[in-house]
Design an enzyme around this catalytic site. Structure first.
Site, short mmCIF file in Angstrom:
data_model
loop_
_atom_site.label_atom_id
_atom_site.label_comp_id
_atom_site.label_asym_id
_atom_site.label_seq_id
_atom_site.Cartn_x
_atom_site.Cartn_y
_atom_site.Cartn_z
N TYR A 181 -1.22 -1.22 10.87
CA TYR A 181 -1.57 -1.73 9.54
C TYR A 181 -0.42 -1.45 8.57
CZ TYR A 181 -3.42 -1.50 4.80
OH TYR A 181 -3.57 -1.63 3.45
N SER A 183 0.84 -1.20 0.00
CA SER A 183 0.00 0.00 0.00
C SER A 183 0.86 1.24 0.00
CB SER A 183 -0.86 -0.03 1.27
OG SER A 183 -1.39 1.24 1.54
N ARG A 186 -9.19 14.11 9.80
CA ARG A 186 -9.11 12.79 10.42
C ARG A 186 -7.66 12.56 10.84
NH1 ARG A 186 -11.03 7.69 6.80
NH2 ARG A 186 -9.24 8.35 5.54
N PRO A 187 -7.44 12.18 12.11
CA PRO A 187 -6.04 11.99 12.56
C PRO A 187 -5.32 11.00 11.65
CG PRO A 187 -7.55 11.82 14.42
CD PRO A 187 -8.40 11.89 13.19
N LYS A 232 2.38 -4.05 6.57
CA LYS A 232 2.70 -4.09 5.13
C LYS A 232 4.21 -3.95 4.91
CE LYS A 232 -1.40 -4.61 3.37
NZ LYS A 232 -1.73 -5.85 2.67
N ASN A 250 -5.29 4.44 -4.27
CA ASN A 250 -6.64 4.27 -3.71
C ASN A 250 -7.55 3.55 -4.71
OD1 ASN A 250 -5.32 6.44 -2.14
ND2 ASN A 250 -7.29 6.58 -1.11
N1 UFG Z 1 -12.48 11.06 3.45
C1 UFG Z 1 -13.50 11.90 3.83
N2 UFG Z 1 -14.62 11.36 4.38
C2 UFG Z 1 -14.78 10.01 4.56
C3 UFG Z 1 -13.72 9.15 4.17
C4 UFG Z 1 -12.59 9.72 3.62
O1 UFG Z 1 -13.40 13.12 3.70
O2 UFG Z 1 -15.83 9.59 5.08
C5 UFG Z 1 -11.28 11.63 2.81
C6 UFG Z 1 -9.99 11.38 3.57
O3 UFG Z 1 -9.79 12.36 4.56
C7 UFG Z 1 -8.97 11.41 2.43
C8 UFG Z 1 -9.74 10.84 1.24
O4 UFG Z 1 -11.11 11.01 1.55
O5 UFG Z 1 -8.62 12.74 2.13
C9 UFG Z 1 -9.48 9.37 0.99
O6 UFG Z 1 -9.73 8.64 2.18
P1 UFG Z 1 -9.85 7.04 2.17
O7 UFG Z 1 -10.14 6.62 3.59
O8 UFG Z 1 -10.76 6.60 1.11
O9 UFG Z 1 -8.41 6.60 1.75
P2 UFG Z 1 -7.02 6.86 2.46
O10 UFG Z 1 -6.18 7.57 1.46
O11 UFG Z 1 -7.11 7.44 3.80
O12 UFG Z 1 -6.65 5.36 2.73
C10 UFG Z 1 -5.89 4.64 1.88
C11 UFG Z 1 -6.20 3.15 1.98
C12 UFG Z 1 -5.71 2.58 3.27
C13 UFG Z 1 -4.32 3.06 3.54
C14 UFG Z 1 -4.33 4.55 3.59
C15 UFG Z 1 -3.08 5.19 4.07
O13 UFG Z 1 -7.58 2.90 1.87
O14 UFG Z 1 -5.72 1.18 3.18
O15 UFG Z 1 -4.61 4.95 2.27
O16 UFG Z 1 -2.30 5.71 3.03
F1 UFG Z 1 -3.86 2.60 4.71
#
Ligand code: UFG
Length: 338
Positions: free
Chosen positions: A148, A124, A291-292, A152, A178
């Site tokens: 997590y 990831s 989100r933290p 990885k 993503n």
């Molecule tokens: N977001 C929102 N609201 C939500 C969910 C997400 O605003 O309800 C935003 C997040 O703050 C971020 C973007 O949408 O800016 C993407 O968030 P995701 O949770 O969809 O994806 P992430 O980039 O946080 O997560 C991905 C993978 C994880 C991995 C993580 C860390 O899904 O498995 O990247 O890099 F661990």
């Protein structure tokens, strides 16, 4: 090739089974259905008009893996099985190290015993932590910020150590950005348990009326519109990247690391607007606190995969959204209805 797919009933696993079969390979699946549904595999069989042998159980079970390797002449393994929720990993780190690290070690040991040398691992972009700049290349510093991500990273390192110790071992490490979207048929897609952690399934559930509004985590990032920027990649492009990696690198021992992303940064607001336009449904949202653990921007340099594998993502953001909507609107309760 004859490929063992661990976690083959999951979101990325099921799409990859289709990509492999369409590329002329045969697959065997091992899955314990802890975060997936047998119906996904039935639909893969319908879409591909073939049967897929299934072993139900834990990939950390040495006896089960030995049975599979003795019953099938496996050329390579694609290892998706594992746990993937960042928040849960902070609460239950031992569960993550057992499911992700220990199980992978058992798999690698069993592969060596069975004389199977090619392993494609589902890593990831999280291993880059908070990158010093974007786009992110494979040689950027790595460092995880939660169990997590650490799980990885540890598996990546175990694979690289094994590639040094065993000159036949072929470690193919794919760092996903993503993954979103669904198969064009609308028959398989992402089916998270409970409240989705990730943006795309959350938006999809708002669009279909299961949830009233989206919370956007942070509107004050140093990005073009203040919301977080990510590299969303169509799950079918990602799946095809696995087939390409296997075909290109099978028989070429050593450790190989690739980003699988598009190279394009898309903000949360870009995604909300695209989804509302394509689905023709309102997506009410509210901007709330960050989100933290989230970073402002994360997108790939996809050049290495393009140069070495001859692979690049070809599907557009509208394809990602339209396919997600087709899946969500025709399966509002996911596989549970089936
Ligand atoms: N977001 C929102 N609201 C939500 C969910 C997400 O605003 O309800 C935003 C997040 O703050 C971020 C973007 O949408 O800016 C993407 O968030 P995701 O949770 O969809 O994806 P992430 O980039 O946080 O997560 C991905 C993978 C994880 C991995 C993580 C860390 O899904 O498995 O990247 O890099 F661990």
């Amino acid at each position: 090739m004859h490929i063992l797919v661990t976690g083959g009933a999951g979101y990325i696993g099921s799409h990859t089974c289709i990509a492999l079969i369409e590329a002329g390979h045969t697959v065997v699946v091992v899955d314990d259905f802890s975060n997936s549904h047998p119906e996904a595999l039935k639909r893969v069989e319908t879409i591909c008009e073939t049967s897929v042998p299934l072993y139900q159980g834990d990939v950390g079970s040495r006896a089960l893996l030995e049975q599979i390797f003795s019953e099938h002449n496996i050329d390579g393994v694609i290892h998706f099985a594992g746990s993937k929720a960042v928040g849960e990993s902070v609460e239950k780190p031992m569960l993550y190290y057992r499911n992700n690290v220990t199980a992978s070690q058992v798999l690698i040991e069993t592969m060596q015993h069975a004389g199977v040398h090619t392993l494609v691992f589902s890593s990831s972009a999280t291993v880059y932590g908070d990158p010093h700049s974007v786009p992110i290349a494979e040689d950027f510093p790595v460092g995880a910020t939660n169990p997590y991500g650490r799980s990885k990273l540890v598996v990546e390192q175990i694979m690289q150590d094994q590639a040094v110790a065993n000159s036949a071992f072929n470690a193919i490490i794919l760092r996903y950005f993503n993954p979103v979207g669904a198969h064009a048929s609308g028959k398989i897609g992402e089916d998270p348990n409970g409240i989705p952690n990730n943006l795309m399934p959350f938006i999809a559930q708002v669009a279909v009326g299961k949830r009233s509004e989206l919370s956007i985590f942070g509107g004050d990032y140093p990005t073009k519109d203040g919301t977080g920027v990510r590299d969303y990649i169509h799950v079918c492009d990602l799946a095809e990247g696995h087939a390409k990696a296997l075909e290109t690198l099978h028989g070429k021992p050593g450790a190989h690391i690739f980003n699988l992303g598009t190279g394009a940064g898309v903000s949360v607001l870009d995604m909300v607007k695209a989804y509302a336009r394509v689905s023709q449904r309102p997506i009410p949202y509210q901007i709330v606190a960050r989100r933290p653990g989230d970073v402002a921007q994360c997108y790939a340099s996809p050049d290495h995969a393009k140069t070495v594998l001859g692979w690049q993502a070809v599907r557009s953001l509208d394809d990602m959204v339209a396919s997600s909507w087709r899946w969500q609107s025709s399966n509002p309760h996911g596989y549970r209805e089936a």
